[in-house]
Scaffold this motif. Structure first.
Motif, PDB file in Angstrom:
ATOM      1  N   UNK B 110       0.835  -1.209   0.000  1.00 20.04           N
ATOM      2  CA  UNK B 110       0.000   0.000   0.000  1.00 20.04           C
ATOM      3  C   UNK B 110       0.871   1.262   0.000  1.00 20.04           C
ATOM      4  N   UNK B 111       1.895   1.267   0.852  1.00 17.35           N
ATOM      5  CA  UNK B 111       2.755   2.460   0.912  1.00 17.35           C
ATOM      6  C   UNK B 111       3.491   2.668  -0.417  1.00 17.35           C
ATOM      7  N   UNK B 112       3.932   1.572  -1.043  1.00 18.18           N
ATOM      8  CA  UNK B 112       4.625   1.709  -2.335  1.00 18.18           C
ATOM      9  C   UNK B 112       3.669   2.275  -3.389  1.00 18.18           C
ATOM     10  N   UNK B 113       2.407   1.794  -3.364  1.00 13.68           N
ATOM     11  CA  UNK B 113       1.415   2.307  -4.312  1.00 13.68           C
ATOM     12  C   UNK B 113       1.164   3.789  -4.106  1.00 13.68           C
ATOM     13  N   UNK B 114       1.075   4.223  -2.836  1.00 16.03           N
ATOM     14  CA  UNK B 114       0.806   5.634  -2.552  1.00 16.03           C
ATOM     15  C   UNK B 114       2.021   6.501  -2.866  1.00 16.03           C
ATOM     16  N   UNK B 115       3.203   5.972  -2.577  1.00 19.31           N
ATOM     17  CA  UNK B 115       4.418   6.785  -2.751  1.00 19.31           C
ATOM     18  C   UNK B 115       4.863   6.840  -4.205  1.00 19.31           C
ATOM     19  N   UNK B 116       4.648   5.745  -4.952  1.00 24.39           N
ATOM     20  CA  UNK B 116       5.166   5.726  -6.331  1.00 24.39           C
ATOM     21  C   UNK B 116       4.033   5.499  -7.334  1.00 24.39           C
ATOM     22  N   UNK B 117       3.799   4.265  -7.724  1.00 24.97           N
ATOM     23  CA  UNK B 117       2.737   4.016  -8.700  1.00 24.97           C
ATOM     24  C   UNK B 117       2.163   2.612  -8.526  1.00 24.97           C
ATOM     25  N   UNK B 118       1.031   2.387  -9.173  1.00 29.83           N
ATOM     26  CA  UNK B 118       0.309   1.122  -8.975  1.00 29.83           C
ATOM     27  C   UNK B 118       1.043  -0.070  -9.588  1.00 29.83           C
ATOM     28  N   UNK B 119       1.777   0.158 -10.686  1.00 29.65           N
ATOM     29  CA  UNK B 119       2.486  -0.963 -11.307  1.00 29.65           C
ATOM     30  C   UNK B 119       3.558  -1.503 -10.351  1.00 29.65           C
ATOM     31  N   UNK B 120       4.325  -0.581  -9.756  1.00 30.68           N
ATOM     32  CA  UNK B 120       5.371  -1.003  -8.813  1.00 30.68           C
ATOM     33  C   UNK B 120       4.744  -1.764  -7.643  1.00 30.68           C
ATOM     34  N   UNK B 121       3.629  -1.237  -7.123  1.00 27.72           N
ATOM     35  CA  UNK B 121       2.952  -1.890  -5.997  1.00 27.72           C
ATOM     36  C   UNK B 121       2.433  -3.265  -6.406  1.00 27.72           C
ATOM     37  N   UNK B 122       1.868  -3.331  -7.623  1.00 23.08           N
ATOM     38  CA  UNK B 122       1.351  -4.613  -8.122  1.00 23.08           C
ATOM     39  C   UNK B 122       2.456  -5.642  -8.289  1.00 23.08           C
ATOM     40  N   UNK B 123       3.586  -5.186  -8.817  1.00 23.87           N
ATOM     41  CA  UNK B 123       4.718  -6.111  -8.988  1.00 23.87           C
ATOM     42  C   UNK B 123       5.229  -6.601  -7.635  1.00 23.87           C
ATOM     43  N   UNK B 124       5.276  -5.694  -6.654  1.00 19.82           N
ATOM     44  CA  UNK B 124       5.731  -6.101  -5.318  1.00 19.82           C
ATOM     45  C   UNK B 124       4.758  -7.107  -4.702  1.00 19.82           C
ATOM     46  N   UNK B 125       3.466  -6.845  -4.860  1.00 17.08           N
ATOM     47  CA  UNK B 125       2.451  -7.769  -4.327  1.00 17.08           C
ATOM     48  C   UNK B 125       2.600  -9.145  -4.978  1.00 17.08           C
ATOM     49  N   UNK B 126       2.829  -9.148  -6.288  1.00 18.72           N
ATOM     50  CA  UNK B 126       2.980 -10.417  -6.996  1.00 18.72           C
ATOM     51  C   UNK B 126       4.253 -11.149  -6.538  1.00 18.72           C
TER      52      UNK B 126
END
Lengths: 72, 310
Positions: B110-126
């Motif tokens: 969640x913090x990565x998505x808020x701080x950067x972008x949804x793709x980065x957050x999605x890749x981290x989640x995956x």
């Protein structure tokens, strides 16, 4: 008589509590700085205010320019 | 009876015990490769946003490590190398590890998505899902190809770092992924050759146990040969350059020679010198990865100063 630490367990609890405290404090600092960085990254803050859900005619470009010219 | 005497039966963890759950040594590699992925990207990032991005990737990696330790506590207790980990040694309760793993996973994504972008957050989640579920829960105990496919989890960090900066995926980030993905099997199989009994005792189907050590030696050589074009190919992309190419040629020659040395040996030779060559190649594999990513970073520094690249 003062209360003394009776067990090594207390040291572990203190260690853990201090750790959690520091982590929470770091989190607050990170969110604060991140907010400042993000808001600064927006550039002219009036760009945001102009579309702040309610029409703000006073912040429209023409009005702003007229205001600036009037004050000069 | 006091509160203290009631609770002495259960060990209460120190902060360091929780930190150990996050596999800090693996995290070093994750942080380094993610940082390189971020810095070699052609889009500049605000230093603090970059810092938060790397922090989230590190915490996400740590979270997946905690989930892995929770799931693998039974086999960790059997293997000498992992017996002293926080859960099998009784310093952390399994439920705590699960809670920490899940909470930090959610937090980091969640913090990565808020701080950067949804793709980065999605890749981290995956990445977290892949390591905790696909690798730990499924592949690790079911196939000798566990580390081949599971290696993808460790290969994602530079892609996430790149996505933090650019918000996208590019051939360069895919090649960085491929470099780690292809490097993982020879790296782990070299390790498996000198800690053989451990995996067997834990019923983990490492290639050494299911197909024998001779086949493993062949596989190490095969994967190392397949790794070479990937490593050299990066030199001719926008993030490569002559310095990277020189380093890559040197490291690939060194690693390849090590793989050939392992392939030429049999168990008798290996036992005779206490697996000296296998241990040496394992060490070389570490220099190999850090060397390649270090060279990419060096090329990026050169480029920012108007040098480097082709």
């Amino acid at each position: 008589m003062a209360i003394k630490v009776e067990h090594e367990l207390h040291k572990r609890r203190l260690d853990r509590n201090v750790g959690v405290g520091l982590l929470l404090a770091s989190f607050v600092v990170i969110v604060l700085v991140l907010t400042v960085v993000k808001v600064q990254g927006l550039g002219d803050i009036r760009e945001m205010e102009r579309f702040d859900h309610v029409a703000r005619p006073a912040l429209e470009e023409a009005a702003t320019r007229a205001q600036e010219e009037g004050t000069e | 009876m006091t509160d203290v005497t009631q609770q002495t039966g259960t060990y209460e963890a120190r902060m360091g015990d929780y930190f150990a759950l996050m596999k800090p040594r693996v995290m070093q590699l994750v942080v380094f490769t993610a940082l390189v992925g971020l810095l070699v990207a052609p889009v500049p990032v605000h230093p603090f946003i970059g810092f938060v991005g790397i922090l989230c990737i590190a915490v996400g990696a740590g979270a997946s490590g905690a989930l892995n330790m929770w799931w693998d506590a039974d086999i960790d207790a059997v293997m000498t190398r992992t017996r002293s980990r926080p859960i099998p040694s009784g310093r952390v309760q399994p439920g705590e590890a699960l809670g920490i793993g899940l909470a930090l996973s959610g937090f980091s994504v969640i913090l990565l998505g808020l701080a950067t972008n949804l793709l980065a957050a999605g890749l981290l989640a995956f990445t977290i899902f892949f390591y905790a579920v696909i690798y730990s829960m499924w592949l690790k105990r079911s196939t000798p190809q566990n580390i081949v496919i599971g290696g993808a989890a460790g290969a994602f960090p530079p892609m996430v770092g790149w996505a933090v900066a650019t918000g996208g995926i590019a051939p360069e980030s895919i090649l960085m992924f491929a470099l780690i993905f292809m490097w993982t099997p020879p790296h782990f199989w070299a390790l498996a050759l000198f800690v053989k009994s451990d995996y067997g005792n834990a019923d983990v189907p490492m290639l050494t146990e299911t197909h024998g050590r001779g086949v493993t030696r062949n596989h190490i050589l095969g994967y190392t040969i397949a790794l070479v074009p990937v490593a050299l190919g990066i030199a001719f992309t926008s993030i490569g350059g002559p310095v990277y190419l020189a380093v890559a040629l040197l490291l690939n020659g060194w690693f390849l020679k090590g793989a050939v040395d392992i392939w030429r040996r049999d168990d008798t030779d290996s036992e005779a010198d206490s697996h000296a060559t296998e241990k040496r190649v394992f060490k070389i594999s570490l220099y190999y990865l850090f060397g390649h990513f270090g060279a990419l970073l060096f090329e990026a520094v050169l480029r920012t100063n108007g040098l480097g690249g082709w």
